[in-house]
Design an enzyme around this catalytic site. Structure first.
Site, mmCIF file in Angstrom:
data_model
loop_
_atom_site.group_PDB
_atom_site.id
_atom_site.type_symbol
_atom_site.label_atom_id
_atom_site.label_comp_id
_atom_site.label_asym_id
_atom_site.label_seq_id
_atom_site.Cartn_x
_atom_site.Cartn_y
_atom_site.Cartn_z
ATOM 1 N N ARG A 192 -31.241 5.430 -5.698
ATOM 2 C CA ARG A 192 -30.368 6.598 -5.197
ATOM 3 C C ARG A 192 -29.887 7.338 -6.046
ATOM 4 O O ARG A 192 -28.828 7.984 -6.348
ATOM 5 C CB ARG A 192 -28.813 5.632 -4.657
ATOM 6 C CG ARG A 192 -28.997 5.139 -3.246
ATOM 7 C CD ARG A 192 -29.076 6.087 -2.222
ATOM 8 N NE ARG A 192 -29.310 5.673 -0.932
ATOM 9 C CZ ARG A 192 -28.938 5.038 -0.175
ATOM 10 N NH1 ARG A 192 -27.583 4.796 -0.343
ATOM 11 N NH2 ARG A 192 -29.375 4.392 1.015
ATOM 12 N N ARG B 83 -24.784 10.745 -3.688
ATOM 13 C CA ARG B 83 -23.171 11.302 -3.873
ATOM 14 C C ARG B 83 -22.765 11.123 -5.261
ATOM 15 O O ARG B 83 -21.551 11.780 -5.298
ATOM 16 C CB ARG B 83 -22.647 10.577 -2.763
ATOM 17 C CG ARG B 83 -22.905 11.183 -1.390
ATOM 18 C CD ARG B 83 -22.433 10.428 -0.277
ATOM 19 N NE ARG B 83 -22.952 9.173 -0.527
ATOM 20 C CZ ARG B 83 -22.618 7.908 0.768
ATOM 21 N NH1 ARG B 83 -21.784 8.463 1.490
ATOM 22 N NH2 ARG B 83 -23.285 6.978 0.655
ATOM 23 N N ARG C 70 -24.784 19.150 -0.082
ATOM 24 C CA ARG C 70 -24.988 18.432 1.066
ATOM 25 C C ARG C 70 -23.643 18.807 2.065
ATOM 26 O O ARG C 70 -23.782 18.477 3.419
ATOM 27 C CB ARG C 70 -24.785 16.877 1.010
ATOM 28 C CG ARG C 70 -26.413 16.271 0.501
ATOM 29 C CD ARG C 70 -27.112 15.929 1.753
ATOM 30 N NE ARG C 70 -26.224 14.988 2.352
ATOM 31 C CZ ARG C 70 -25.955 15.081 3.715
ATOM 32 N NH1 ARG C 70 -26.231 16.119 4.091
ATOM 33 N NH2 ARG C 70 -25.424 14.224 4.259
ATOM 34 N N ASP D 223 -34.981 9.246 3.813
ATOM 35 C CA ASP D 223 -34.409 7.928 4.255
ATOM 36 C C ASP D 223 -35.113 6.997 5.001
ATOM 37 O O ASP D 223 -36.051 7.494 5.534
ATOM 38 C CB ASP D 223 -33.277 8.220 5.270
ATOM 39 C CG ASP D 223 -32.015 7.132 5.294
ATOM 40 O OD1 ASP D 223 -31.399 7.078 4.362
ATOM 41 O OD2 ASP D 223 -32.183 6.152 6.145
ATOM 42 N N TYR E 201 -32.122 -2.671 11.388
ATOM 43 C CA TYR E 201 -31.542 -1.679 12.055
ATOM 44 C C TYR E 201 -31.410 -1.309 13.368
ATOM 45 O O TYR E 201 -30.698 -0.976 14.012
ATOM 46 C CB TYR E 201 -31.779 -0.351 11.251
ATOM 47 C CG TYR E 201 -31.112 -0.250 9.757
ATOM 48 C CD1 TYR E 201 -29.595 0.169 9.788
ATOM 49 C CD2 TYR E 201 -31.460 -0.446 8.812
ATOM 50 C CE1 TYR E 201 -28.760 0.177 8.792
ATOM 51 C CE2 TYR E 201 -30.830 -0.432 7.534
ATOM 52 C CZ TYR E 201 -29.419 -0.024 7.606
ATOM 53 O OH TYR E 201 -28.767 0.016 6.351
#
Ligand code: CP3
Length: 363
Positions: free
Chosen positions: A34, A38, A47, A83, A161
Site C-alpha cells: 500500500r 491514502r 483520488r 486492486d 470476497y
C-alpha cells in the site's frame, strides 16, 4: 506509440530483483505494501471525487498513483496501483468501493448454483487489458528507476470476497462453502486459478518484473483447510506461470504473501515461489530456520510501529535486519500502510533499512 517488450528503459536499480534471487546486494531493498495509498496527501488529492474502480481502469491514473510514492522515498520497487477485486469483476461480478465500508458486492455468491452466473471463459486481454496498459505505461514512465511489481489476489482470498460480499471478521459464509460444498468450492478455486494464471502472464508480457500473490485471508483457515483449499492453488499458479515463462526464456521472481498463515510457512517455502512474504506475527529468526534458506523472505515490521518516534523505528528496523540477515531479504511491513500514517515516518523506515543494512554488510 508506447509498447511493451524489448524497448523498455534499462533498469538502473536491480537490488530488489537480486534479493528475490538470493544474490548479494550492497543494501537491503525495501518497499511497502500500500505504498500508493491514502497516507499520501497527493494520493488523496488525486483520488478525490473519483470512483475507485474507474481510477483502476485509467492507465494514466494508475501510472501517476504508482509513481507518487517513488517521488518521495527511495523505495527499491514500485507496485502497480490496482486492486485484487478486478478479477471477480472480470468474471462478471459487480464490485463497488463504498467509502467508509470498503469493497462491496451487491450480489455475492450464495449457493453453488450461483457459479453458473460467472463467465465460464474469461477473455483476460479484453476484460483486464486496462491493467496491462497501466503496467506498460508505468514501466516506461519509471524510466528504469526501480523494477515494477504486478500482483493478484490468490484464489481462496478472492473466493472469500465473492461469497462474503465484502470484508468480514469470521468469513463464516465463505468457510461454510468449504465444509458444506467442498466440490463447488474446488470448482470455483479452479476457475479463479485459471484466470489468475492468464492474468499474471499478461502482466509479465505487459512489463511486470516481479509478481506478488496476496493470500490475505489465509488467517481464517486452519492448517487442514489451508492444505486443501489454498496451498494447492498457490502452487499451481506458480508452477503454471513459471512453466509458461520458461518457454519464452523469461524468469520473473514470484512472491507469495499468506497473511496470518504462519502454520503454512514450511509448505509455502516449498511452493515454487522465490520469495515468501511474512506478516508481523512471525519472528525473523524462526522464519529463517523454518524455511531453511530455501527462499528469500520479505516483511515484516508491524505497520503500527510507524506510529513510533523515528528513533524507535530505526531501532526496530535494526533488530529486524539482524534477525533476517541482509542476504535474501526484502524489507517491508507485515501488511499495508494505514491511511493515518505519517509519510515522514515511512521515509524514516526506508532510510533505516538502507543505512542499517549497509552497516551490517560492512561488518
Ligand atoms: O500500493 C499498493 O500496494 C498497490 C495497490 C494495491 C491496492 N490494493 C490499492 C488500493 C494493492 C496491492 C491492493 C491489493 C488488495 N486489495 C488486497 C490485498 C492486500 C491486503 O490488503 O491484504 C485486498 C484485500 C484488497 C481489497 C481492498 N481494496 C480493500 C480491503 C480496500 C480498502 C478499503 C478501505 O476503505 O479501507 C481496497 C481499496 C484500496 N485498494 C485502496 C487502495 C489504495 C484504498 C481506497 C482508495 O484509494 O480510495
Amino acid at each position: 506509440r508506447i509498447r511493451g517488450g524489448v524497448d523498455f528503459p534499462k533498469l538502473k536499480n536491480d537490488v530488489f530483483l537480486r534479493a528475490c534471487q538470493g544474490q548479494e546486494t550492497n543494501h537491503v531493498p525495501v518497499w511497502c505494501m500500500r505504498q500508493a495509498g491514502r497516507y499520501l496527501p497527493e494520493f488523496r488529492e488525486f483520488r478525490a471525487g473519483k470512483d475507485f474502480f474507474e481510477t483502476c481502469r485509467s492507465p494514466a491514473a494508475c501510472c501517476e498513483l504508482t509513481l507518487q510514492p517513488l517521488r518521495r522515498f527511495p523505495f527499491d520497487a514500485a507496485i502497480i496501483f490496482s486492486d485484487i477485486l478486478v478479477i471477480p469483476q472480470a468474471m462478471g461480478m459487480d464490485v463497488q468501493m463504498v467509502a467508509g465500508k470498503g469493497p462491496t458486492f451487491p450480489e455475492p455468491l450464495k449457493e453453488p448454483e450461483d457459479l453458473l452466473l460467472l463467465q465460464p471463459k474469461v477473455d483476460v486481454n479484453k476484460e483486464l487489458g486496462y491493467v496491462f496498459k497501466a503496467i506498460t505505461l508505468t514501466r516506461h514512465k519509471l524510466d528504469g528507476k526501480v523494477p515494477l511489481i504486478g500482483f493478484t489476489g490468490a484464489p481462496w482470498t478472492l473466493m472469500a470476497y465473492m461469497i462474503e460480499g465484502g470484508g468480514s471478521t469470521t468469513h463464516s459464509k465463505a468457510k461454510r462453502w468449504l465444509y458444506r460444498h467442498p466440490e463447488a468450492s474446488h470448482k470455483l478455486l479452479k476457475m479463479l486459478t485459471d484466470v489468475i494464471v492468464e492474468y499474471l502472464l499478461g502482466q509479465v508480457a505487459a512489463g511486470a518484473q516481479a509478481l506478488q500473490v496476496f493470500e490475505s485471508h489465509a488467517g481464517c483457515l486452519g492448517p487442514v483447510e489451508f492444505q486443501e483449499f489454498s496451498l494447492p492453488y498457490l502452487r499451481d499458479i506458480a508452477r503454471k506461470v513459471k512453466d509458461q515463462l520458461k518457454e519464452s526464456g523469461q524468469d520473473v521472481p514470484m512472491i507469495v504473501f499468506a497473511k496470518d498463515g504462519h502454520y503454512g510457512l514450511e509448505d509455502l517455502s516449498q511452493s515454487h515461489y522465490e520469495v515468501v512474504g511474512l506478516d508481523w506475527t512471525i519472528d525473523p529468526r524462526s522464519a529463517r530456520e523454518r524455511t531453511g534458506g530455501k527462499v528469500s523472505l520479505q516483511g515484516n515490521m508491524d505497520p503500527c510501529a510507524l506510529y513510533a518516534p523515528k528513533e524507535r523505528i530505526s531501532e526496530i528496523v535494526k533488530k529486524m535486519l539482524e534477525g533476517f540477515g541482509t542476504r535474501g531479504y526484502i524489507a517491508n511491513l507485515g501488511h499495508g500502510l494505514y491511511p493515518d500514517m505519517d509519510p515522514e515516518n515511512v521515509g524514516a523506515f526506508v532510510e533505516a533499512v538502507h543505512t542499517h543494512s549497509r552497516h551490517l554488510n560492512l561488518k
